[in-house]
Design a protein around this motif. Structure first.
Motif, PDB file in Angstrom:
ATOM      1  N   LEU A   1      -2.287  -4.271  -0.498  1.00  0.00           N
ATOM      2  CA  LEU A   1      -1.318  -3.412   0.184  1.00  0.00           C
ATOM      3  C   LEU A   1      -1.443  -1.970  -0.292  1.00  0.00           C
ATOM      4  O   LEU A   1      -1.344  -1.018   0.501  1.00  0.00           O
ATOM      5  CB  LEU A   1       0.091  -3.943  -0.075  1.00  0.00           C
TER       6      LEU A   1
ATOM      7  N   VAL B   1       8.948  -1.510  -4.022  1.00  0.00           N
ATOM      8  CA  VAL B   1       9.006  -2.919  -4.396  1.00  0.00           C
ATOM      9  C   VAL B   1      10.467  -3.330  -4.577  1.00  0.00           C
ATOM     10  O   VAL B   1      11.254  -2.584  -5.162  1.00  0.00           O
ATOM     11  CB  VAL B   1       8.229  -3.175  -5.702  1.00  0.00           C
TER      12      VAL B   1
ATOM     13  N   PHE C   1       7.318  -4.218  -0.463  1.00  0.00           N
ATOM     14  CA  PHE C   1       6.719  -5.349  -1.166  1.00  0.00           C
ATOM     15  C   PHE C   1       7.818  -6.083  -1.924  1.00  0.00           C
ATOM     16  O   PHE C   1       8.632  -5.459  -2.602  1.00  0.00           O
ATOM     17  CB  PHE C   1       5.651  -4.864  -2.151  1.00  0.00           C
TER      18      PHE C   1
ATOM     19  N   MET D   1       3.221  -8.419   2.198  1.00  0.00           N
ATOM     20  CA  MET D   1       4.476  -7.757   1.844  1.00  0.00           C
ATOM     21  C   MET D   1       5.446  -8.682   1.106  1.00  0.00           C
ATOM     22  O   MET D   1       6.390  -8.210   0.477  1.00  0.00           O
ATOM     23  CB  MET D   1       5.141  -7.205   3.108  1.00  0.00           C
TER      24      MET D   1
ATOM     25  N   GLN E   1      11.969  -8.368   4.509  1.00  0.00           N
ATOM     26  CA  GLN E   1      10.727  -7.588   4.388  1.00  0.00           C
ATOM     27  C   GLN E   1      10.193  -7.200   5.765  1.00  0.00           C
ATOM     28  O   GLN E   1       9.555  -6.151   5.903  1.00  0.00           O
ATOM     29  CB  GLN E   1       9.668  -8.377   3.609  1.00  0.00           C
TER      30      GLN E   1
ATOM     31  N   PHE F   1      -0.456  -7.299  -3.700  1.00  0.00           N
ATOM     32  CA  PHE F   1       0.013  -5.957  -4.056  1.00  0.00           C
ATOM     33  C   PHE F   1      -1.144  -4.958  -4.036  1.00  0.00           C
ATOM     34  O   PHE F   1      -1.027  -3.855  -3.491  1.00  0.00           O
ATOM     35  CB  PHE F   1       0.666  -6.004  -5.434  1.00  0.00           C
TER      36      PHE F   1
END
Length: 482
Positions: A122, A131, A37, A74, A59, A119
């Motif tokens: 996910l 992250v 992320f 992401m 990513q 977020f």
């Protein structure tokens, strides 16, 4: 129960993206469901996602490290620079607006709900989210409204590990200095640190690591040696593309001012029988190049003017007269045509602009962006390739001589002698069969690499590197529940 840890840098280019990819693959190998992320990224090197949007290509590599397909969640905010002071703002994969930096600064905090939405969504699919921050939290002048570093970490309640880069020197000052300038709340959110890119015997830095730990109170998670297989992974920056080839076949790539989606170069740079040379502004296109490859750009009309300002248009015509090959991809394809028409001023002032005139096509710009993963066929060989499109504009011509088909429609254009080609498709060269056939036209007959296999081997080696030199158990112990 999902856990998360955030990797931030004491500066830009400390290796955050690669470390996150390595951590993702290592933890995936341990049997965890892992997802990457990045709240906000700034890059013109984008990837098309499985849900029809776009995210930063770094990513996409991290998703691959997790053995996942890339998804817009992401990287919910992607900034794509179009000028020195403005960028296209992409939110959850779709273009929101084009804003000047000052205007974006005023509105970025309003994007936090979208960032947290992605977020949270996910997190519902993973055991661990790794992250990645952007730039450095030490840029405290950017703290108000921040969504990229500590602002996100605070909003999502995610612990932070800070990475320093010893290769550029001053790593103790990087890390201890960051500790010194951060406000108390942000300082407390950092739980550990690691030092990256050490060359030589890492034990020689033991005293330095102890000094950092004693002055900050952060846990030392390790000192990572230089990862010498980094060149086998897709590059984040065009100047990170390191051609390992020493062959006589030379591919010259003019570095456009808004170069975009240059991942097309990665498979070529991996070949041992060719040399990929990035040509900087102010330098001529080399007279001994076998191929001039004009890459994608975020600003076709602006980079067409830039191309001419370097005198590259004259060099290119001389290259063609010598019998050299030319390939334009996406924006480079548009530049090779006779005209580029921008009636609505999509790229600035409305108007009609003369192209380089090497292909009998013209382009009309429009506000609709095409984002698609596609399957193409090379008409000369019948090879099937996986590719992607990410562009605005429509290109057509009465005598275009298409050289590809994409799901039943013609694609691209070719000169009468077949030496000048253009198309909208990115990713063609990742196909070993297509790459071999294309490079054979330039005189390359053997030594071709297994590109995708090489990327996988590099990710595995990177995961081994993390397991050996980074305290992954300690990292997991610092990760917070979300």
């Amino acid at each position: 129960m999902t856990k998360a840890i955030m990797i931030q840098g004491a500066g830009s280019n400390v290796g955050k993206s690669m470390l996150v990819a390595g951590i993702c693959r290592a933890m995936t190998r341990r049997g965890l469901r892992v997802a990457p992320f990045k709240p906000q990224n700034m890059s013109n090197n984008a990837a098309v996602t499985v849900d029809g949007g776009e995210i930063g290509r770094a990513q996409a590599l991290q998703a691959r490290a997790c053995r996942l397909s890339p998804h817009t969640d992401m990287n919910p905010v992607l900034l794509k620079p179009e000028t020195d002071v403005g960028a296209q703002v992409v939110v959850q994969g779709k273009r929101l607006a084009t804003l000047k930096a000052r205007d974006y600064g005023k509105m970025k905090s309003t994007l936090m709900p979208k960032v947290l939405e992605s977020f949270t969504r996910l997190a519902d699919t993973a055991d661990l989210i790794v992250v990645e921050g952007a730039g450095s939290p030490a840029e405290i002048n950017l703290r108000t409204g921040d969504i990229a570093n500590m602002g996100f970490a605070e909003a999502a309640n995610v612990p932070v590990v800070l990475i320093g880069d010893i290769d550029r020197g001053g790593v103790i000052a990087q890390l201890v200095g960051t500790h010194a300038v951060l406000p108390e709340g942000d300082r407390a959110r950092i739980k550990g640190f690691a030092v990256n890119k050490f060359r030589g015997d890492v034990s020689l830095f033991a005293d330095g690591a102890r000094e950092i730990a004693s002055r900050t109170g952060w846990i030392d998670l390790g000192t990572l040696p230089w990862f010498d297989q980094a060149h086998r992974l897709p590059a984040e920056d065009v100047m990170d593309i390191s051609s390992r080839g020493t062959g006589e076949i030379k591919i010259a790539v003019p570095r456009l001012s808004r170069i975009a989606n240059f991942d097309d170069l990665d498979p070529l740079a991996a070949e041992l029988d060719i040399t990929v040379e990035i040509i900087e502004a102010g330098h001529p296109l080399p007279g001994d190049a076998d191929l001039v490859l004009i890459p994608g750009t975020k600003s076709t009309i602006g980079d067409l003017k830039f191309f001419r300002a370097q005198g590259w248009d004259i060099d290119l015509l001389a290259h063609v007269r010598r019998g050299g090959h030319v390939l334009g991809i996406c924006g480079g394809y548009q530049m090779l045509g006779r005209w580029i028409d921008d009636p609505d001023g999509i790229e600035g002032h409305a108007g009609r602009h003369e192209g380089l005139g090497l292909l009998d096509v013209e382009t009309v710009m429009s506000g609709d962006k095409r984002l698609a993963a596609v399957c193409a066929i090379d008409l000369a060989t019948g090879h099937e390739v996986s590719a992607y499109e990410i562009h605005i504009g429509r290109t057509f011509g009465p005598d275009a001589r298409p050289w590809l088909t994409v799901e039943g429609r013609s694609e691209g254009a070719m000169s009468a002698d077949g030496k000048v080609l253009g198309c909208y498709l990115h990713g063609l060269f990742a196909s070993d069969a297509f790459r071999a056939a294309y490079l054979a036209r330039l005189g390359v007959t053997d030594g071709l690499t297994d590109f995708e296999g090489g990327v996988e081997k590099a990710l595995e080696a990177l995961a081994d590197h993390m397991e050996t030199h980074l305290d992954l158990d300690g990292l997991m112990g610092l990760a917070g529940k979300i």
